[in-house]
Design a protein around this motif. Structure first.
Motif, PDB file in Angstrom:
ATOM      1  N   GLY A  80       0.932  -1.051   0.043  1.00 53.70           N
ATOM      2  CA  GLY A  80      -0.074   0.002   0.007  1.00 53.70           C
ATOM      3  C   GLY A  80       1.030   1.250   0.029  1.00 53.70           C
ATOM      4  O   GLY A  80       2.120   1.221   0.378  1.00 53.70           O
ATOM      5  N   SER A  81       0.243   2.537  -0.407  1.00 55.38           N
ATOM      6  CA  SER A  81       0.856   3.577  -0.492  1.00 55.38           C
ATOM      7  C   SER A  81      -0.086   4.815  -0.073  1.00 55.38           C
ATOM      8  O   SER A  81      -1.285   4.531  -0.103  1.00 55.38           O
ATOM      9  CB  SER A  81       1.732   3.770  -1.476  1.00 55.38           C
ATOM     10  OG  SER A  81       0.885   4.111  -2.605  1.00 55.38           O
ATOM     11  N   GLY A  82       0.347   5.924   0.034  1.00 57.16           N
ATOM     12  CA  GLY A  82      -0.606   7.224   0.147  1.00 57.16           C
ATOM     13  C   GLY A  82      -0.498   7.589   1.557  1.00 57.16           C
ATOM     14  O   GLY A  82      -0.280   6.941   2.406  1.00 57.16           O
ATOM     15  N   CYS A  83      -0.959   8.907   1.732  1.00 54.52           N
ATOM     16  CA  CYS A  83      -1.149   9.620   3.226  1.00 54.52           C
ATOM     17  C   CYS A  83      -2.119   8.618   3.800  1.00 54.52           C
ATOM     18  O   CYS A  83      -1.702   8.403   5.203  1.00 54.52           O
ATOM     19  CB  CYS A  83      -1.750  10.875   2.924  1.00 54.52           C
ATOM     20  SG  CYS A  83      -0.814  12.064   2.161  1.00 54.52           S
ATOM     21  N   GLY A  84      -2.965   8.245   3.330  1.00 58.39           N
ATOM     22  CA  GLY A  84      -4.133   7.261   4.159  1.00 58.39           C
ATOM     23  C   GLY A  84      -3.321   6.159   4.549  1.00 58.39           C
ATOM     24  O   GLY A  84      -4.030   5.476   5.445  1.00 58.39           O
ATOM     25  N   CYS A  85      -2.619   5.534   3.973  1.00 59.63           N
ATOM     26  CA  CYS A  85      -1.752   4.118   4.421  1.00 59.63           C
ATOM     27  C   CYS A  85      -1.416   4.175   5.786  1.00 59.63           C
ATOM     28  O   CYS A  85      -1.942   3.496   6.763  1.00 59.63           O
ATOM     29  CB  CYS A  85      -1.046   3.803   3.396  1.00 59.63           C
ATOM     30  SG  CYS A  85      -0.055   1.991   3.600  1.00 59.63           S
ATOM     31  N   SER A  86      -0.455   5.086   6.135  1.00 63.84           N
ATOM     32  CA  SER A  86      -0.143   5.165   7.374  1.00 63.84           C
ATOM     33  C   SER A  86      -0.995   6.086   8.368  1.00 63.84           C
ATOM     34  O   SER A  86      -1.066   5.380   9.438  1.00 63.84           O
ATOM     35  CB  SER A  86       1.452   5.883   7.644  1.00 63.84           C
ATOM     36  OG  SER A  86       1.203   7.441   7.071  1.00 63.84           O
ATOM     37  N   ALA A  87      -1.835   6.721   7.856  1.00 64.88           N
ATOM     38  CA  ALA A  87      -2.805   7.239   8.782  1.00 64.88           C
ATOM     39  C   ALA A  87      -3.732   6.333   9.246  1.00 64.88           C
ATOM     40  O   ALA A  87      -4.174   6.237  10.549  1.00 64.88           O
ATOM     41  CB  ALA A  87      -3.591   8.330   7.990  1.00 64.88           C
ATOM     42  N   VAL A  88      -4.238   5.414   8.588  1.00 66.54           N
ATOM     43  CA  VAL A  88      -5.393   4.403   9.097  1.00 66.54           C
ATOM     44  C   VAL A  88      -4.698   3.169   9.850  1.00 66.54           C
ATOM     45  O   VAL A  88      -5.236   2.683  10.791  1.00 66.54           O
ATOM     46  CB  VAL A  88      -6.298   3.784   7.983  1.00 66.54           C
ATOM     47  CG1 VAL A  88      -6.984   4.937   7.296  1.00 66.54           C
ATOM     48  CG2 VAL A  88      -5.583   2.990   6.842  1.00 66.54           C
ATOM     49  N   VAL A  89      -3.412   2.889   9.368  1.00 65.18           N
ATOM     50  CA  VAL A  89      -2.744   1.728  10.129  1.00 65.18           C
ATOM     51  C   VAL A  89      -2.341   2.222  11.736  1.00 65.18           C
ATOM     52  O   VAL A  89      -2.718   1.476  12.663  1.00 65.18           O
ATOM     53  CB  VAL A  89      -1.629   1.312   9.326  1.00 65.18           C
ATOM     54  CG1 VAL A  89      -0.801   0.446  10.067  1.00 65.18           C
ATOM     55  CG2 VAL A  89      -2.010   0.763   8.139  1.00 65.18           C
ATOM     56  N   LEU A  90      -1.844   3.466  11.630  1.00 64.11           N
ATOM     57  CA  LEU A  90      -1.509   3.776  12.917  1.00 64.11           C
ATOM     58  C   LEU A  90      -2.674   4.174  14.050  1.00 64.11           C
ATOM     59  O   LEU A  90      -2.869   3.445  14.923  1.00 64.11           O
ATOM     60  CB  LEU A  90      -1.000   5.402  12.799  1.00 64.11           C
ATOM     61  CG  LEU A  90      -0.673   6.012  14.078  1.00 64.11           C
ATOM     62  CD1 LEU A  90       0.515   5.559  14.938  1.00 64.11           C
ATOM     63  CD2 LEU A  90      -0.707   7.642  14.046  1.00 64.11           C
ATOM     64  N   ASN A  91      -4.064   4.576  13.459  1.00 69.18           N
ATOM     65  CA  ASN A  91      -4.822   4.951  14.124  1.00 69.18           C
ATOM     66  C   ASN A  91      -5.805   3.646  14.284  1.00 69.18           C
ATOM     67  O   ASN A  91      -6.381   3.559  15.541  1.00 69.18           O
ATOM     68  CB  ASN A  91      -5.869   6.096  13.442  1.00 69.18           C
ATOM     69  CG  ASN A  91      -5.350   7.309  13.630  1.00 69.18           C
ATOM     70  OD1 ASN A  91      -5.347   7.873  14.702  1.00 69.18           O
ATOM     71  ND2 ASN A  91      -4.527   7.990  12.740  1.00 69.18           N
ATOM     72  N   ALA A  92      -5.676   2.786  13.351  1.00 71.78           N
ATOM     73  CA  ALA A  92      -6.620   1.816  13.746  1.00 71.78           C
ATOM     74  C   ALA A  92      -6.117   0.416  14.302  1.00 71.78           C
ATOM     75  O   ALA A  92      -6.552  -0.275  15.266  1.00 71.78           O
ATOM     76  CB  ALA A  92      -7.566   1.142  12.233  1.00 71.78           C
ATOM     77  N   HIS A  93      -4.932   0.229  14.020  1.00 68.99           N
ATOM     78  CA  HIS A  93      -4.161  -0.990  14.494  1.00 68.99           C
ATOM     79  C   HIS A  93      -3.179  -0.716  15.560  1.00 68.99           C
ATOM     80  O   HIS A  93      -2.885  -1.541  16.542  1.00 68.99           O
ATOM     81  CB  HIS A  93      -3.590  -1.420  13.202  1.00 68.99           C
ATOM     82  CG  HIS A  93      -2.769  -2.901  13.199  1.00 68.99           C
ATOM     83  ND1 HIS A  93      -3.478  -3.898  13.490  1.00 68.99           N
ATOM     84  CD2 HIS A  93      -1.475  -3.215  13.327  1.00 68.99           C
ATOM     85  CE1 HIS A  93      -2.594  -4.895  13.623  1.00 68.99           C
ATOM     86  NE2 HIS A  93      -1.449  -4.412  13.667  1.00 68.99           N
ATOM     87  N   ILE A  94      -2.468   0.401  15.510  1.00 71.28           N
ATOM     88  CA  ILE A  94      -1.399   0.580  16.209  1.00 71.28           C
ATOM     89  C   ILE A  94      -1.760   1.033  17.728  1.00 71.28           C
ATOM     90  O   ILE A  94      -1.182   0.809  18.729  1.00 71.28           O
ATOM     91  CB  ILE A  94      -0.025   1.468  15.555  1.00 71.28           C
ATOM     92  CG1 ILE A  94       0.285   0.682  14.315  1.00 71.28           C
ATOM     93  CG2 ILE A  94       1.090   1.617  16.577  1.00 71.28           C
ATOM     94  CD1 ILE A  94       0.999  -0.554  14.425  1.00 71.28           C
ATOM     95  N   LEU A  95      -2.502   2.333  17.602  1.00 68.30           N
ATOM     96  CA  LEU A  95      -2.653   3.266  18.665  1.00 68.30           C
ATOM     97  C   LEU A  95      -3.390   2.064  19.843  1.00 68.30           C
ATOM     98  O   LEU A  95      -3.062   2.157  21.098  1.00 68.30           O
ATOM     99  CB  LEU A  95      -3.616   4.337  18.556  1.00 68.30           C
ATOM    100  CG  LEU A  95      -2.736   5.301  17.904  1.00 68.30           C
ATOM    101  CD1 LEU A  95      -3.783   6.757  17.365  1.00 68.30           C
ATOM    102  CD2 LEU A  95      -1.549   5.817  18.608  1.00 68.30           C
ATOM    103  N   PRO A  96      -4.381   1.265  19.476  1.00 69.49           N
ATOM    104  CA  PRO A  96      -5.085   0.214  20.450  1.00 69.49           C
ATOM    105  C   PRO A  96      -3.832  -0.350  21.144  1.00 69.49           C
ATOM    106  O   PRO A  96      -4.074  -0.716  22.328  1.00 69.49           O
ATOM    107  CB  PRO A  96      -5.861  -0.427  19.677  1.00 69.49           C
ATOM    108  CG  PRO A  96      -6.422   0.363  18.528  1.00 69.49           C
ATOM    109  CD  PRO A  96      -5.102   1.319  18.117  1.00 69.49           C
ATOM    110  N   ARG A  97      -2.927  -0.974  20.322  1.00 67.90           N
ATOM    111  CA  ARG A  97      -2.119  -1.678  20.858  1.00 67.90           C
ATOM    112  C   ARG A  97      -0.972  -1.083  21.844  1.00 67.90           C
ATOM    113  O   ARG A  97      -0.397  -1.627  22.977  1.00 67.90           O
ATOM    114  CB  ARG A  97      -1.131  -2.518  19.812  1.00 67.90           C
ATOM    115  CG  ARG A  97      -1.847  -3.628  19.260  1.00 67.90           C
ATOM    116  CD  ARG A  97      -1.597  -4.193  17.866  1.00 67.90           C
ATOM    117  NE  ARG A  97      -2.307  -5.271  17.226  1.00 67.90           N
ATOM    118  CZ  ARG A  97      -3.457  -5.231  17.070  1.00 67.90           C
ATOM    119  NH1 ARG A  97      -4.159  -3.894  17.003  1.00 67.90           N
ATOM    120  NH2 ARG A  97      -4.206  -6.319  16.630  1.00 67.90           N
TER     121      ARG A  97
END
Lengths: 351, 119, 152
Positions: free
Chosen positions: A283-300
């Motif tokens: 994947g690429s694009g601004c949205g790539c890191s934005a959604v992975v960080l917010n959905a996947h990483i922050l809860p962990r």
């Protein structure tokens, strides 16, 4: 005491600004990927009930910001600044959203590094005492990026194996000095990257163009903070994809600062199943890191499963004009160090 | 009859496979390859090398874009024979006007009737 | 501050990039382009034969009739969102034939319709196909001039 600069590029944030709201709105293909169940919302319609793909991207952006503010227990009028950007010319997604929100707007263009850039600047605003609450956001949309940077959607061309798939999605993060909702993570250091260019001209190999900038920022961060890759549970790059990932590993080995395989990954590799989703290098694009960080990483980070991480989004600072004029692609990478609010933060090695 | 179809398939397929080789092993974009193909068609036709391929393979030679170049060159040639120097300006587009007009007409029509699809 | 923190040079990095970037598979790519391209040409031959035998066209008009039919078919397949899938599979197999020229005109017209009838549809029809016409016509005029002045 306010924050201080350590080394040349890194700023330690002594007030440890808190992330207390997060939202990720994603498209259909992203919803079908491995992180599909973790997003706040997955739209099945890439037009998102709008007339154009540009308006659809704006609506995703707007909805993600409103959701992040709501989850952080705040109202839009209590937020002092919106920091954000996107990939479209003149960052129309971000500025059109800011028009609707009425929050004072600091528009940023860091290409795909925008999520980390906005988090870094937002944290500095809080740490410097200039604001109590800011929201940071970034987005991309496959259909808007494709027509701006490549070909029309219905044009029958093949994509080379080095190409990456632009993520449809928007991520937003609420930062606060006095959080009214449970803290997801604290921002402890930020490292602003330099523009680095090792002469890659192939617009179908963005990961290769950005990997040197990623290595440059990582080396600066490690040197400024006197840390090693092993001091972090996770080093997460934004959208290097498979080739950029491999190149960064190789560059870091050559600089005698190897990244441990199990502690380094890339958002572009997490968001899709590369075996079945036909996204080539990831994947690429601004949205790539934005959604992975917010959905996947922050809860962990909130749960303590991750204790200290480097979130480093990378951007390719070219335009269609510079590409067509044969210029090489300059890269940039901004890093933020995020720590878990849970007890038992990872101790640093004794120096 | 059957033989003609086989020849069209083999020659047309080979011309396309040569284009694919450029796609896979060079950094050339489709637009550049198409430009190269049409110029190549004009040049081959000018030297009299393309007409035998058309005689041999029929649509296998006229349907690929090199055939478009061939049609331009032959159009110019016939127009020059008929009306002299001015034919160099009128012959090419006259000979290919059917295809170009069709592409403009159907392109516009389709743009009105359909919307692009998300991938 | 040392300007060059990563101790490497563009030559080495370019080599490294080539090592780590997977090439497209050659065999399957060529085969797919070959059979789809061949099939499109065969279809063109069939339409041309229909023109000659059923519509009483001469050989040149029948060839034009085949081109127009293939262009119409491509325009339709582009509109309903099928042609890009064929293109993804066949690559040059579908863009080297006249179908590719048609798709290059229809797809931007479709995509940029929201930008209006003049600067959207009207102008964008030629973004990809324009250069093909420019250099094709240009080359034919040069040939025509040489032919008129020196050969004819």
């Amino acid at each position: 005491m306010a924050g201080m600069r350590i080394g040349m590029q890194t700023i330690a944030l002594s007030t440890r600004p808190a992330i207390c709201g997060n939202a990720a709105y994603a498209g259909k293909k992203e919803g079908e990927g491995p992180l599909g169940t973790e997003f706040d919302f997955v739209t099945q319609d890439e037009l998102y009930h709008q007339d154009t793909f540009e308006l659809a991207e704006k609506q995703l952006y707007l909805d993600a910001i409103r959701k992040a503010i709501r989850k952080g227990g705040a109202k839009p009028e209590e937020v002092q600044f919106l920091l954000g950007g996107d990939l479209l010319n003149q960052i129309i997604t971000a500025s059109f959203s800011a028009r609707d929100l009425g929050i004072p707007f600091i528009g940023l263009y860091g290409a795909c590094s925008t999520m980390a850039e906005s988090l870094a600047l937002g944290s500095m605003l809080l740490d410097g005492g200039h604001a109590e609450q800011v929201v940071c956001a970034a987005s991309s949309h496959f259909c808007t990026a494709e027509r701006q940077y490549r070909y029309p959607l219905e044009f029958g061309a093949q994509r080379p194996p080095t190409s990456q798939w632009t993520v449809t999605g928007a991520g937003a993060t609420l930062l606060s000095t006095e959080p009214k909702a449970p803290v997801l993570a604290n921002v402890t250091q930020v490292c602003m990257g330099r523009v680095v260019d090792l002469g890659i001209t192939d617009a179908n190999n963005m990961g290769a163009a950005m990997a040197p900038a990623a290595a440059d920022t990582l080396l600066a961060l490690f040197s400024d903070t006197r840390t090693m890759p092993e001091d972090y549970d996770l080093i997460l790059t934004g959208d290097l994809g498979q080739i950029g990932h491999d190149l960064l590993m190789q560059l870091m080995r050559e600089q005698r600062m190897p990244l441990p395989d199990e502690h380094y990954t890339d958002c572009g590799l997490l968001i899709y199943d590369r075996e079945t989703q036909d996204v080539h290098a990831g994947g690429s694009g601004c949205g790539c890191s934005a959604v992975v960080l917010n959905a996947h990483i922050l809860p962990r980070l909130q749960s303590g499963q991750l204790r200290r991480i480097i979130f480093m989004a990378t951007g390719a600072l070219m335009s269609l004009t510079s590409s067509q004029q044969g210029e090489s692609i300059p890269g940039i990478a901004h890093a933020v160090v995020l720590e878990s609010p849970a007890a038992g933060t990872l101790p640093l090695r004794p120096a | 009859m059957i033989l003609m179809y086989l020849k069209a398939f083999l020659v047309g397929g080979a011309i396309c496979a040569a284009g694919e080789l450029l796609v896979l092993r060079t950094k050339l974009t489709p637009a550049r390859i198409l430009v190269g193909y049409i110029i190549a068609g004009v040049i081959l036709s000018a030297f009299g090398l393309y007409a035998p391929v058309v005689d041999f393979a029929g649509a296998g030679a006229t349907v690929p874009l090199t055939g478009f170049g061939h049609a331009l060159a032959q159009g110019v040639k016939h127009a020059v024979e008929e009306s002299g120097l001015i034919g160099a300006f009128t012959g090419g587009l006259s000979a290919t006007s059917g295809g170009i007009t069709a592409a403009i007409l159907f392109g516009t029509l389709i743009a009105f009737l359909f919307k692009p699809h998300a991938k | 501050m040392d300007k060059q923190r990563i101790h490497t040079n563009p030559q080495h990095y370019s080599w490294l990039t080539d090592q780590l970037s997977p090439p497209s598979p050659l065999g399957s790519g060529l085969f797919q382009a070959f059979w789809v391209g061949g099939l499109i040409c065969m279809l063109g031959q069939a339409i041309s034969d229909i023109g000659v035998h059923l519509l009483d066209l001469n050989a040149r008009d029948a060839s034009t009739f085949a081109s127009i039919s293939l262009i119409f078919l491509t325009a339709l397949l582009t509109g309903i969102g099928v042609f890009d899938k064929i293109g993804k599979y066949a690559g040059a197999g579908s863009f080297v034939p006249i179908t590719g020229f048609a798709n290059a005109m229809v797809s931007p017209a479709l995509e940029f319709r929201r930008e209006g009838l003049v600067l959207g549809v009207g102008a964008k029809l030629f973004t990809i196909a324009g250069p093909v016409l420019v250099y094709g016509v240009g080359a034919s005029v040069i040939y025509g001039l040489i032919y008129a002045l020196f050969i004819h």
